[in-house]
Motif scaffolding. Structure first.
Motif, PDB file in Angstrom:
ATOM      1  N   GLY A 121       2.609  14.984  -3.457  1.00  0.00           N
ATOM      2  CA  GLY A 121       2.735  15.209  -2.017  1.00  0.00           C
ATOM      3  C   GLY A 121       1.418  15.679  -1.437  1.00  0.00           C
ATOM      4  N   ALA A 122       0.807  16.651  -2.077  1.00  0.00           N
ATOM      5  CA  ALA A 122      -0.495  17.129  -1.619  1.00  0.00           C
ATOM      6  C   ALA A 122      -1.555  16.042  -1.790  1.00  0.00           C
ATOM      7  CB  ALA A 122      -0.893  18.373  -2.413  1.00  0.00           C
ATOM      8  N   LEU A 123      -1.399  15.250  -2.870  1.00  0.00           N
ATOM      9  CA  LEU A 123      -2.357  14.164  -3.093  1.00  0.00           C
ATOM     10  C   LEU A 123      -2.258  13.113  -1.987  1.00  0.00           C
ATOM     11  CD1 LEU A 123      -4.443  13.476  -5.305  1.00  0.00           C
ATOM     12  CD2 LEU A 123      -2.708  12.023  -6.365  1.00  0.00           C
ATOM     13  N   TYR A 124      -1.033  12.837  -1.581  1.00  0.00           N
ATOM     14  CA  TYR A 124      -0.845  11.844  -0.516  1.00  0.00           C
ATOM     15  C   TYR A 124      -1.374  12.364   0.822  1.00  0.00           C
ATOM     16  CZ  TYR A 124       1.406   8.287   2.346  1.00  0.00           C
ATOM     17  OH  TYR A 124       1.639   7.265   3.225  1.00  0.00           O
ATOM     18  N   GLU A 125      -1.156  13.664   1.080  1.00  0.00           N
ATOM     19  CA  GLU A 125      -1.692  14.250   2.304  1.00  0.00           C
ATOM     20  C   GLU A 125      -3.222  14.172   2.306  1.00  0.00           C
ATOM     21  OE1 GLU A 125      -0.059  15.167   4.882  1.00  0.00           O
ATOM     22  OE2 GLU A 125       1.915  14.841   3.992  1.00  0.00           O
ATOM     23  N   ALA A 126      -3.833  14.406   1.156  1.00  0.00           N
ATOM     24  CA  ALA A 126      -5.295  14.294   1.060  1.00  0.00           C
ATOM     25  C   ALA A 126      -5.739  12.853   1.295  1.00  0.00           C
ATOM     26  CB  ALA A 126      -5.767  14.790  -0.307  1.00  0.00           C
ATOM     27  N   TYR A 127      -4.935  11.885   0.791  1.00  0.00           N
ATOM     28  CA  TYR A 127      -5.246  10.461   1.006  1.00  0.00           C
ATOM     29  C   TYR A 127      -5.228  10.113   2.496  1.00  0.00           C
ATOM     30  CZ  TYR A 127      -4.187   5.489   1.469  1.00  0.00           C
ATOM     31  OH  TYR A 127      -4.168   4.181   1.857  1.00  0.00           O
ATOM     32  N   LEU A 128      -4.201  10.604   3.201  1.00  0.00           N
ATOM     33  CA  LEU A 128      -4.098  10.307   4.631  1.00  0.00           C
ATOM     34  C   LEU A 128      -5.245  10.930   5.413  1.00  0.00           C
ATOM     35  CD1 LEU A 128      -0.243  10.702   5.218  1.00  0.00           C
ATOM     36  CD2 LEU A 128      -1.556   8.590   4.955  1.00  0.00           C
ATOM     37  N   ALA A 129      -5.619  12.173   5.066  1.00  0.00           N
ATOM     38  CA  ALA A 129      -6.718  12.836   5.771  1.00  0.00           C
ATOM     39  C   ALA A 129      -8.031  12.096   5.533  1.00  0.00           C
ATOM     40  CB  ALA A 129      -6.825  14.290   5.299  1.00  0.00           C
ATOM     41  N   ARG A 130      -8.261  11.667   4.279  1.00  0.00           N
ATOM     42  CA  ARG A 130      -9.503  10.941   3.975  1.00  0.00           C
ATOM     43  C   ARG A 130      -9.516   9.584   4.692  1.00  0.00           C
ATOM     44  NH1 ARG A 130     -10.585  10.614  -2.204  1.00  0.00           N
ATOM     45  NH2 ARG A 130     -10.703  12.853  -1.818  1.00  0.00           N
ATOM     46  N   LYS A 131      -8.388   8.920   4.721  1.00  0.00           N
ATOM     47  CA  LYS A 131      -8.300   7.628   5.404  1.00  0.00           C
ATOM     48  C   LYS A 131      -8.614   7.776   6.891  1.00  0.00           C
ATOM     49  CE  LYS A 131      -4.989   3.956   6.508  1.00  0.00           C
ATOM     50  NZ  LYS A 131      -3.588   3.480   6.343  1.00  0.00           N
ATOM     51  N   ALA A 132      -8.082   8.822   7.539  1.00  0.00           N
ATOM     52  CA  ALA A 132      -8.339   9.030   8.966  1.00  0.00           C
ATOM     53  C   ALA A 132      -9.810   9.331   9.211  1.00  0.00           C
ATOM     54  CB  ALA A 132      -7.463  10.162   9.488  1.00  0.00           C
ATOM     55  N   GLU A 253       1.846  -5.883  -3.829  1.00  0.00           N
ATOM     56  CA  GLU A 253       1.870  -6.143  -2.392  1.00  0.00           C
ATOM     57  C   GLU A 253       1.990  -4.870  -1.561  1.00  0.00           C
ATOM     58  OE1 GLU A 253       4.902  -8.939  -1.584  1.00  0.00           O
ATOM     59  OE2 GLU A 253       4.000 -10.553  -2.738  1.00  0.00           O
ATOM     60  N   ASP A 254       2.798  -3.887  -2.017  1.00  0.00           N
ATOM     61  CA  ASP A 254       3.033  -2.678  -1.218  1.00  0.00           C
ATOM     62  C   ASP A 254       1.982  -1.612  -1.423  1.00  0.00           C
ATOM     63  OD1 ASP A 254       5.302  -3.874  -0.244  1.00  0.00           O
ATOM     64  OD2 ASP A 254       6.603  -3.006  -1.779  1.00  0.00           O
ATOM     65  N   ASP A 255       1.063  -1.798  -2.358  1.00  0.00           N
ATOM     66  CA  ASP A 255       0.063  -0.773  -2.645  1.00  0.00           C
ATOM     67  C   ASP A 255      -1.095  -0.878  -1.658  1.00  0.00           C
ATOM     68  OD1 ASP A 255       1.453   0.205  -4.871  1.00  0.00           O
ATOM     69  OD2 ASP A 255       0.653  -1.408  -6.122  1.00  0.00           O
ATOM     70  N   GLU A 256      -1.531   0.284  -1.182  1.00  0.00           N
ATOM     71  CA  GLU A 256      -2.672   0.357  -0.264  1.00  0.00           C
ATOM     72  C   GLU A 256      -3.683   1.334  -0.827  1.00  0.00           C
ATOM     73  OE1 GLU A 256      -2.678   0.763   4.388  1.00  0.00           O
ATOM     74  OE2 GLU A 256      -2.854   2.762   3.499  1.00  0.00           O
ATOM     75  N   THR A 257      -4.960   0.909  -0.835  1.00  0.00           N
ATOM     76  CA  THR A 257      -6.047   1.768  -1.286  1.00  0.00           C
ATOM     77  C   THR A 257      -7.168   1.729  -0.263  1.00  0.00           C
ATOM     78  OG1 THR A 257      -7.123  -0.011  -2.530  1.00  0.00           O
ATOM     79  CG2 THR A 257      -5.493   1.333  -3.718  1.00  0.00           C
ATOM     80  N   LEU A 258      -7.961   2.784  -0.238  1.00  0.00           N
ATOM     81  CA  LEU A 258      -9.089   2.829   0.689  1.00  0.00           C
ATOM     82  C   LEU A 258     -10.150   1.799   0.299  1.00  0.00           C
ATOM     83  CD1 LEU A 258      -9.513   6.688   1.183  1.00  0.00           C
ATOM     84  CD2 LEU A 258      -8.161   5.065   2.513  1.00  0.00           C
ATOM     85  N   ALA A 259     -10.280   1.514  -0.990  1.00  0.00           N
ATOM     86  CA  ALA A 259     -11.230   0.476  -1.416  1.00  0.00           C
ATOM     87  C   ALA A 259     -10.803  -0.889  -0.879  1.00  0.00           C
ATOM     88  CB  ALA A 259     -11.309   0.440  -2.937  1.00  0.00           C
ATOM     89  N   GLY A 260      -9.498  -1.156  -0.887  1.00  0.00           N
ATOM     90  CA  GLY A 260      -9.024  -2.417  -0.325  1.00  0.00           C
ATOM     91  C   GLY A 260      -9.279  -2.516   1.166  1.00  0.00           C
ATOM     92  N   LEU A 261      -9.116  -1.396   1.889  1.00  0.00           N
ATOM     93  CA  LEU A 261      -9.365  -1.402   3.331  1.00  0.00           C
ATOM     94  C   LEU A 261     -10.849  -1.578   3.643  1.00  0.00           C
ATOM     95  CD1 LEU A 261      -7.001   1.515   4.440  1.00  0.00           C
ATOM     96  CD2 LEU A 261      -6.574  -0.934   4.607  1.00  0.00           C
ATOM     97  N   ALA A 262     -11.719  -1.061   2.770  1.00  0.00           N
ATOM     98  CA  ALA A 262     -13.162  -1.131   3.037  1.00  0.00           C
ATOM     99  C   ALA A 262     -13.782  -2.425   2.530  1.00  0.00           C
ATOM    100  CB  ALA A 262     -13.870   0.054   2.390  1.00  0.00           C
ATOM    101  N   SER A 263     -13.088  -3.156   1.670  1.00  0.00           N
ATOM    102  CA  SER A 263     -13.671  -4.385   1.123  1.00  0.00           C
ATOM    103  C   SER A 263     -13.771  -5.449   2.204  1.00  0.00           C
ATOM    104  CB  SER A 263     -12.820  -4.889  -0.046  1.00  0.00           C
ATOM    105  OG  SER A 263     -11.533  -5.268   0.416  1.00  0.00           O
ATOM    106  N   ASP A 264     -14.563  -6.489   1.914  1.00  0.00           N
ATOM    107  CA  ASP A 264     -14.756  -7.566   2.894  1.00  0.00           C
ATOM    108  C   ASP A 264     -13.539  -8.475   2.998  1.00  0.00           C
ATOM    109  OD1 ASP A 264     -17.621  -7.036   3.566  1.00  0.00           O
ATOM    110  OD2 ASP A 264     -17.838  -7.359   1.415  1.00  0.00           O
TER     111      ASP A 264
END
Length: 509
Positions: A121-132, A253-264
């Motif tokens: 839960g804390a890890l996911y909250e950290a993921y959301l904060a880093r993504k924002a 398909e349902d997995d989301e990562t910041l590397a995927g969002l930043a890739s070309d």
């Protein structure tokens, strides 16, 4: 609302009293209805105990802590939808679902809709904060994404050398892009754990320095915690700094990562990411076949058009229309000349033939008359022998004169015929000569009007910036002029400007 603030809907239970009787089933249902509205959106933490899986694939366990425990059930459908690691004995987990009462035992039970290991839960909250934060910096901006080359030849593959992902990617490339086999390079790295982010960054930098057309960053499926190394901030910033386009396929398909969002370019799976690298071999063959047909058709059309133009040019060069018309006129003149000469020659020959026919007859008659006269003279003369000799001499003289006169007359007629022939030749050629003289006169007139004519007489033509100047009105001091003369050009710069008196008067006016 407290858990046991019950509200019975049955009419007989509306106002419970000491004499009221309620069935166990009614109580269980009422309690179940009330508690189902509680804790619906709350994560409940505890330790897994008494865990078992039925033959139908459902998982049953108790969630406990130091104070109490609650029965839990994770149905097979929910487990397959989340594709997480199976729940095991002794795990610290956080669950969320619908709270109810199991009628047969009256125990509380949670029907799980989601679950995760404790601490995620804390890890996911950290993921959301880093993504924002990274989104505010524009690291996920679509305008920063680099386009893929139209034709990919060299590929750098960044992933773990173990597992099925490498084999899936290779099989897909062999099927769709076999020409990349000599130009594929694997950059091994961990794709899970604390050391994974630094290794992935180093592998990406090595692949970028190698000058590949594209980099493929892939990993198979896993839990949120397993994929968390692809949410590293340094990894995201590195992806944005690379010169080579990066295609990612991380998880499912349902997995989301910041590397995927930043890739070309991001795909749902490693195989899908491989297919996004470019058209397949069959697609390229179809494109090449289409362009081959287009080029062949255009070549045939151009060749046919060029051949037709060459044929027309050859026909014009072989016999230009103006020369053809001149040849026709000349042939007509020749035919007319031959006709005139033939007619005149025939008339002259007919006259000569008539004269030839008349000349022997006249000669014969003249000889007869002379002979008759000589005979009579001989008879009359006393000295016949002398007279005969004299007459014979005169006869010879007359015969010679007659022959000479006839020859002179024939020569005169032949001379007249020759003059007639020369006259008709001159008459037939005169139109052609007249036309040639007119063309020469026109050529001389055009030569007299040529702009180059004054140059031949010693004059010069003045040009400024490619324009011929007629006077000094448009010329200023320091202007660069070109003097065009008979045998070349001179470039000069104006150092002084002196208008004529007429020009000065015009400028004053």
């Amino acid at each position: 609302m407290a858990i046991f603030d019950l509200n019975f809907d049955a009419p007989s239970l509306a106002t419970p009293s000491a004499s009221s009787v309620v069935s166990v089933g009614d109580v269980v249902r009422s309690v179940g209805d009330e508690v189902s509205q509680l804790f619906r959106h709350v994560w409940i933490a505890g330790e897994v105990g008494n865990c078992s899986t039925s033959s139908a694939g459902h998982t049953y366990f108790t969630l406990k802590d130091d104070v109490g425990q609650i029965n839990c059930v994770l149905f097979k459908g929910e487990a397959e939808r989340h594709r997480q690691s199976p729940i095991a004995m002794g795990q610290k987990v956080e669950v969320r679902g619908v709270l109810g009462v199991y009628p047969k035992s009256g125990d509380l039970q949670i029907r799980l809709s989601d679950w995760r290991l404790a601490g995620l839960g804390a890890l996911y909250e950290a993921y959301l904060a880093r993504k924002a934060q990274l989104a505010r910096e524009g690291l996920f901006d679509p305008d920063l994404k680099k386009p893929l080359p139209r034709f990919v030849k060299s590929i750098g593959l960044v992933t773990s050398p173990q597992g099925a992902v490498v084999h899936d990617v290779r099989r897909t490339l062999e099927r769709r892009m076999p020409w990349t086999a000599p130009h594929r390079m694997l950059y091994s790295t961990q794709v899970q754990g604390e050391a994974a982010p630094a290794q992935i960054v180093a592998a990406l930098k090595r692949a970028d320095a190698a000058g590949h057309d594209v980099i493929l960053l892939v990993r198979g499926g896993g839990s949120f915690e397993d994929l968390f190394c692809f949410n590293d901030e340094t990894l995201v910033r590195t992806l944005r700094e690379l010169k080579t386009p990066v295609v990612t396929g991380i998880g499912h398909e349902d997995d989301e990562t910041l590397a995927g969002l930043a890739s070309d370019l991001n795909a749902s799976t490693p195989t899908a990411a491989t297919e996004l690298l470019g058209p397949s071999l069959d697609e390229w063959l179809g494109v090449l076949g289409y362009f081959e047909d287009v080029v062949t058709r255009r070549f045939e059309e151009t060749f046919a058009y060029g051949t037709e133009r060459v044929d027309r040019a050859e026909a014009l060069l072989a016999k230009p229309p103006i020369l053809e018309r001149g040849d026709q006129a000349l042939n007509s003149a020749r035919v007319r000349l031959r006709q005139l000469m033939s007619a005149q020659l025939e008339r002259s020959l007919e006259a000569l033939e008539r004269q030839d026919k008349q000349l022997p007859l006249a000669l014969f008659r003249y000889q007869e008359v002379a002979q008759s006269r000589l005979t009579r003279a001989a008879q009359q003369l006393m000295n016949p022998q002398a007279l005969v000799g004299l007459n014979a001499t005169r006869l010879e003289q007359l015969t010679a004169r007659l022959t000479q006169g006839a020859s002179a007359q024939v020569e005169g007629r032949l001379k007249t015929l020759s003059q007639v022939e020369r006259h008709f030749k001159s008459v037939a050629h005169q139109p052609v000569l007249d036309r040639a003289q007119r063309l020469d006169a026109q050529a001389q007139a055009l030569a007299a009007l040529s702009p180059e004519r004054p140059l031949q007489l010693g004059y010069a033509m003045v040009e400024k910036a490619g324009v011929v100047e007629e006077g000094i009105a448009g010329i200023e001091v320091a202007d660069e002029l070109v003097l065009r003369m008979r045998d070349g050009t001179l470039t000069t710069t104006v150092t002084a400007r002196r208008p004529s008196e007429k020009q000065q008067d015009c400028e004053k006016m």
